[in-house]
Design a protein around this motif. Structure first.
Motif, mmCIF file in Angstrom:
data_model
loop_
_atom_site.group_PDB
_atom_site.id
_atom_site.type_symbol
_atom_site.label_atom_id
_atom_site.label_comp_id
_atom_site.label_asym_id
_atom_site.label_seq_id
_atom_site.Cartn_x
_atom_site.Cartn_y
_atom_site.Cartn_z
ATOM 1 N N VAL A 75 0.834 -1.206 0.000
ATOM 2 C CA VAL A 75 0.000 0.000 0.000
ATOM 3 C C VAL A 75 0.872 1.262 0.000
ATOM 4 O O VAL A 75 0.509 2.280 -0.563
ATOM 5 N N THR A 76 2.067 1.174 0.602
ATOM 6 C CA THR A 76 2.946 2.350 0.621
ATOM 7 C C THR A 76 3.816 2.439 -0.632
ATOM 8 O O THR A 76 4.779 3.188 -0.664
ATOM 9 N N PRO A 202 -2.355 6.803 11.669
ATOM 10 C CA PRO A 202 -1.086 6.318 11.096
ATOM 11 C C PRO A 202 -1.322 5.330 9.954
ATOM 12 O O PRO A 202 -0.578 5.314 8.984
ATOM 13 N N ALA A 203 -2.395 4.526 10.063
ATOM 14 C CA ALA A 203 -2.678 3.564 9.007
ATOM 15 C C ALA A 203 -3.125 4.277 7.734
ATOM 16 O O ALA A 203 -2.786 3.882 6.624
ATOM 17 N N ARG A 204 -3.896 5.340 7.917
ATOM 18 C CA ARG A 204 -4.331 6.108 6.739
ATOM 19 C C ARG A 204 -3.138 6.754 6.053
ATOM 20 O O ARG A 204 -3.128 6.947 4.852
ATOM 21 N N ASP A 205 -2.127 7.096 6.848
ATOM 22 C CA ASP A 205 -0.902 7.653 6.273
ATOM 23 C C ASP A 205 -0.317 6.720 5.220
ATOM 24 O O ASP A 205 0.217 7.160 4.218
ATOM 25 N N LEU A 206 -0.418 5.397 5.491
ATOM 26 C CA LEU A 206 0.159 4.434 4.555
ATOM 27 C C LEU A 206 -0.480 4.596 3.174
ATOM 28 O O LEU A 206 0.203 4.577 2.153
ATOM 29 N N GLY A 272 -6.725 -7.579 -4.918
ATOM 30 C CA GLY A 272 -7.140 -6.228 -5.275
ATOM 31 C C GLY A 272 -6.326 -5.113 -4.667
ATOM 32 O O GLY A 272 -6.712 -3.952 -4.721
ATOM 33 N N VAL A 273 -5.168 -5.450 -4.091
ATOM 34 C CA VAL A 273 -4.304 -4.373 -3.593
ATOM 35 C C VAL A 273 -3.487 -3.868 -4.787
ATOM 36 O O VAL A 273 -2.848 -4.656 -5.481
ATOM 37 N N GLY A 280 -6.416 -0.742 -1.642
ATOM 38 C CA GLY A 280 -6.508 -2.175 -1.379
ATOM 39 C C GLY A 280 -6.724 -2.429 0.099
ATOM 40 O O GLY A 280 -6.407 -1.583 0.932
ATOM 41 N N THR A 281 -7.307 -3.576 0.400
ATOM 42 C CA THR A 281 -7.606 -3.875 1.790
ATOM 43 C C THR A 281 -6.959 -5.188 2.217
ATOM 44 O O THR A 281 -6.632 -6.035 1.390
ATOM 45 N N VAL A 282 -6.805 -5.312 3.519
ATOM 46 C CA VAL A 282 -6.277 -6.523 4.116
ATOM 47 C C VAL A 282 -7.220 -7.690 3.850
ATOM 48 O O VAL A 282 -6.794 -8.804 3.527
ATOM 49 N N LEU A 283 -8.526 -7.410 3.936
ATOM 50 C CA LEU A 283 -9.516 -8.456 3.701
ATOM 51 C C LEU A 283 -9.386 -8.991 2.280
ATOM 52 O O LEU A 283 -9.409 -10.208 2.049
ATOM 53 N N GLY A 284 -9.231 -8.093 1.326
ATOM 54 C CA GLY A 284 -9.068 -8.505 -0.063
ATOM 55 C C GLY A 284 -7.866 -9.416 -0.224
ATOM 56 O O GLY A 284 -7.950 -10.472 -0.867
#
Lengths: 345, 531
Positions: A75-76, A202-206, A272-273, A280-284
């Motif tokens: 994601v980063t 902080p997670a949104r920062d990623l 889908g990341v 993208g999501t962790v669930l995906g």
């Protein structure tokens, strides 16, 4: 301006469109899993037996764990190629810990595995985030270095099942209400990290970093610290994966987790990341891992030569990326045509 | 003698200066403590002095223009205020208090918000999250409160009078809407000092008007707006005072009523521009480009025209009329559905920029950052990019020839730069454009298509680019120019073609063209008159 008079409380159309696309993506993977499962069941009914389903859940659990960490990194707009090696080393070190302390509590063993992984992740993170060396190069180097260290530490002496306490082996083999412990742990991790990724700054920062690194700097995001954090967590999760590997197989050679990085990245991308970060999501990613593993098992159950496994996984990867492009292009078009105004939306 | 373009701008500006609103609001300005006071700020990048004496004083409720040529130090001053760069000397005071920003967050917390020329949004995130990145509203446990975030975003857009939908992704937003999001961000910080760097460069007239309304709102709430623009008519319409910089140093500050456009230009360049566009009489030669019935469905239809050696033909029209698209069709970037393009009598296959290039075409795109340059690559490599084949031996590029080519063109185009090895992104906009020009000119093209040659470039460099185009056609090159700036179209072109909704609706010779008739044609008011 006349537009002021317009109500601002209409349903935010943009949200629904985006969530639709995202949900659609995760739903699409679920449908694919169901489809693969259903078709294989028709050909070979034993595919739906309790043991088979358990295997289908337990099999991908460790990959899911690694995929969760990998998602944070990708994601980063970075990548962690060292996860397979980290898993191998952590699995061996945890096993070695049992060899010297046979009565070590399960939880401490898990923590020890995590700690080993975290250490590797911290090294990755420092070099990528602070020395600003491209992640591809750093983690490729670490892939070989850690594997090399692993080989030296193992020194031909494998961990044997007899050296692992039963309580720990139970963790790898047992189930609660028919659901393997391994899968429950993976699920808990997905739920926890998934929640964190949605809920905390902080997670949104990623996502911000991956979406537009320069804008992230201007927005005051602590880019280096966050990238470091993503690598550290990816390492820790790979380490936990290593401890669970020990629990699942009870034996560790220096080849444990060899080549896992590609399975993990494939799962993340199929899930889908975006490989270039930002979404993208962790669930995906977890569902992607589940899908790849289900296909693997389905091919076995359908008695398709195992040579096909990798080809199918590769094809799926290409399909996923093509689908991503298609959705991205479509979405962009829709968004552009739709305009940003509520009156059009 | 001053030519028609400038006079008409000046005339327009004079009318606006006397608008009652501009003078009224100036009276409201607090006379004592300025909102922002910069005094003698300096900044060096190695041996290069980017800023020698950065000084500006801004009061609450004021729209203040910061003007200067490219390289005058405006951007450096802005980046110091934004906390991106740290000044090597001088003072910055906010409400009389000395401040020093070691990073962008510090500047933001002090109430300064900068809206950059190119908006810096996160395309994968929602508009609301773009606004609140790093400052999301929280509920217990430091959790992000999404509902509150949406509500606040709605509130900000309501204040601005622009009903953007906060839940939408930022991807695909028009530049104007992206700027609105940036402004919303600034407001949500409660920024008291809002700096806009070339905000109108990519906006249509309607959008510019809306931006002006927004600025008026901000001023009404007591904010100071610093406005950097090369469009002087807009400056005169919107600002109460101007500060002019030249060569990294403060030149003067003046209330807008006490200064004319000519004064501004004089102060900016430090010399009198007698003529932005020189008189010229050209005698075009053989036909170089023949475009026949070119059609791309839904984009442009049945476009036919010719360009001869030694003439500049301008393609005019409103934004969205299909000018750039026609150019891309001619160059082969986009496939056309019907029609043909011939260069020197030889028909091109179409759909192949490579073929267009070997037939002698060059294409300088509108968006030089995205399409014209490789920003991270060095100046010399960029300049040599289109000539690689002739500079290589056995497929290997010879660095020395690359350097030779670059230094030759740098001299001819009067490029201002540090070292050839520096990445192109370190150059100012005007100098970047020169590198793009060098890249194509080095191929010695027969036909140069140039899209918005001077967008975002200051007046001094603008006239240099125009002079350069003049020199090129004198050497027998044919030029097809797309431009949205009427003075440029009128002043530079020998013939003017006007597109309206994808069709060629009018053609004017240089001496029969005037602003009004071109605008009428562009608006679709005089179909087929001249053709």
């Amino acid at each position: 301006m006349s537009v002021i008079d317009q109500p601002l409380t209409t349903a935010p159309a943009g949200t629904s469109l985006i969530t639709k696309i995202l949900r659609f993506r995760e739903l699409a993977i679920l449908v694919a899993i169901a489809l693969v499962f259903g078709l294989t069941y028709l050909k070979n009914p034993s595919f739906a037996s309790g043991a088979s389903v358990q295997q289908m859940l337990a099999g991908p659990s460790i990959i899911i764990m690694l995929a969760v960490g990998e998602t944070l990194v990708i994601v980063t707009r970075n990548v962690d190629l060292s996860v397979g090696s980290v898993l191998g080393l952590s699995a061996y070190l945890t096993g070695d810990l049992f060899v010297h302390n046979p009565h070590l509590p399960v939880i401490l063993a898990l923590l020890a595995g995590m700690l080993a992984g975290l250490t590797c992740g911290v090294v990755n993170g420092v070099i990528v985030a602070y020395a600003r060396v491209p992640a591809l190069v750093v983690t490729l180097g670490m892939l070989y270095i850690i594997r090399g260290v692993d080989a030296i530490v193992v020194n031909g002496v494998q961990i044997q099942p007899s050296q692992i306490p039963q309580s720990f082996v139970n963790l790898g083999a047992g189930a609660f209400l028919g659901i393997p412990y391994l899968f429950l742990i993976a699920l808990a991790m997905v739920a926890l990290v998934g929640y964190v990724m949605r809920t905390f700054r902080p997670a949104r920062d990623l996502y911000a970093i991956g979406s537009n690194p320069e804008a992230a700097v201007l927005a005051g995001v602590r880019v280096q610290r966050r990238i470091f954090g993503a690598f550290a967590i990816s390492g820790a999760l790979a380490g936990l994966g290593g401890a669970l590997w020990l629990a699942e197989f009870a034996t560790v050679a220096s080849t444990a987790g060899l080549g896992y990085e590609f399975v993990v990245i494939a799962a993340v991308v199929v899930g889908g990341v975006a490989i270039f970060g930002g979404s993208g999501t962790v669930l995906g990613a977890a569902l992607g891992a589940l899908l790849l593993n289900t296909i693997d098992q389905a091919l076995v159950a359908a008695r398709v030569s195992s040579f096909w496994n990798q080809a199918v996984a590769g094809m799926l990867l290409l399909v996923a990326i093509a689908f991503d492009r298609y959705v991205a292009v479509r979405a962009e078009k829709i968004l552009r045509v739709q305009g940003a105004r509520r009156d059009n939306a | 003698m001053i030519v028609i373009g400038v006079v008409s701008i000046g005339g327009m500006a004079m009318e606006r200066v006397h608008a009652p609103e501009a003078t009224a609001s100036l009276r409201d300005l607090s006379p004592d403590v300025p909102l922002l006071d910069v005094e003698g700020a300096t900044k060096f990048f190695g041996p290069v002095k980017a800023l020698v004496n950065g000084s500006i004083t801004m009061f609450a409720g004021e729209a203040h223009a910061l003007l200067g040529e490219n390289g005058a130090g405006k951007s450096t001053l802005v980046k110091i205020l934004a906390g991106v760069h740290q000044a090597d000397g001088g003072h910055v005071r906010i409400n009389g208090e000395p401040v020093h920003f070691s990073n962008p967050i510090a500047a933001r917390e002090a109430g300064i918000s900068v809206i950059y020329q190119e908006p810096t949004l996160f395309p994968d995130l929602t508009i609301a999250e773009n606004i609140f990145m790093g400052r999301h509203p929280l509920r217990s446990g430091k959790r992000i409160d999404r509902a509150e975030m949406m509500r606040r975003a709605d509130e900000v857009f309501a204040r601005l009078g622009v009903p953007l939908s906060p839940g939408r992704l930022a991807r695909g937003l028009s530049v104007a809407d992206q700027q609105i999001v940036e402004i919303a961000k600034a407001i949500s910080f409660n920024a008291k000092i809002i700096i806009m760097d070339e905000p109108t460069a990519a906006l249509t007239d309607v959008e510019v008007q809306r931006l002006f309304d927004v600025v008026k709102t901000l001023r009404g709430e007591g904010a100071g707006v610093m406005f950097i623009s090369h469009r002087l008519e807009e400056v005169f319409e919107m600002c109460q005072r101007v500060t002019i910089m030249r060569d990294g140093a403060f030149v003067r500050t003046a209330p807008i009523e006490e200064i004319t456009i000519d004064d501004v230009i004089f102060s900016m360049v430090g010399r009198d521009i007698v003529s932005l566009y020189g008189e010229h009489q050209r005698s075009p030669g053989a036909e170089v480009l023949a475009v026949e019935h070119l059609t791309r469905e839904g984009v442009f239809t049945d476009v036919s025209f010719r360009v001869r050696a030694g003439e500049i033909v301008a393609l005019a029209g409103l934004v969205g009329a299909g000018r750039t698209e026609v150019a891309r069709g001619i160059f082969g970037i986009d496939k056309v559905d019907a029609g043909s393009v011939s260069v020197g009598g030889v028909k091109l296959k179409g759909g192949s920029p490579l073929q267009a290039m070997s037939a002698g075409m060059g294409f300088v795109p509108e968006d030089r950052r995205q399409q014209g340059l490789v920003m991270e690559m060095s100046i010399d490599s960029n300049a040599a990019l289109a000539s690689i084949t002739s500079l290589s031996r056995f497929g290997i590029i010879r660095k020395s020839s690359e350097r030779k080519l670059a230094s030759e063109w740098a001299a001819r185009l009067q490029l201002k730069f540090g070292r050839f090895a520096n990445p192109v992104m370190t150059l100012s906009g005007g100098n970047q454009q020169k590198v793009v020009l060098a890249k194509w000119l080095a191929r010695k093209p027969r036909l140069l298509i140039i899209d918005e040659p001077t967008r975002g470039i200051d007046i001094g460099t603008k006239s240099e680019v125009h002079r350069l185009l003049g020199e090129l056609v004198e050497q027998g090159i044919a030029v097809l120019m797309i431009s949205s700036e009427m003075p440029e179209v009128l002043g530079v072109a020998d013939r003017i073609l006007v597109l309206h909704e994808g069709r060629l609706v009018a053609e004017f010779a240089r001496d029969e063209a005037d602003e009004a008739s071109i605008m009428r044609a562009a608006a679709g008011q005089m179909k087929g008159e001249a053709r």
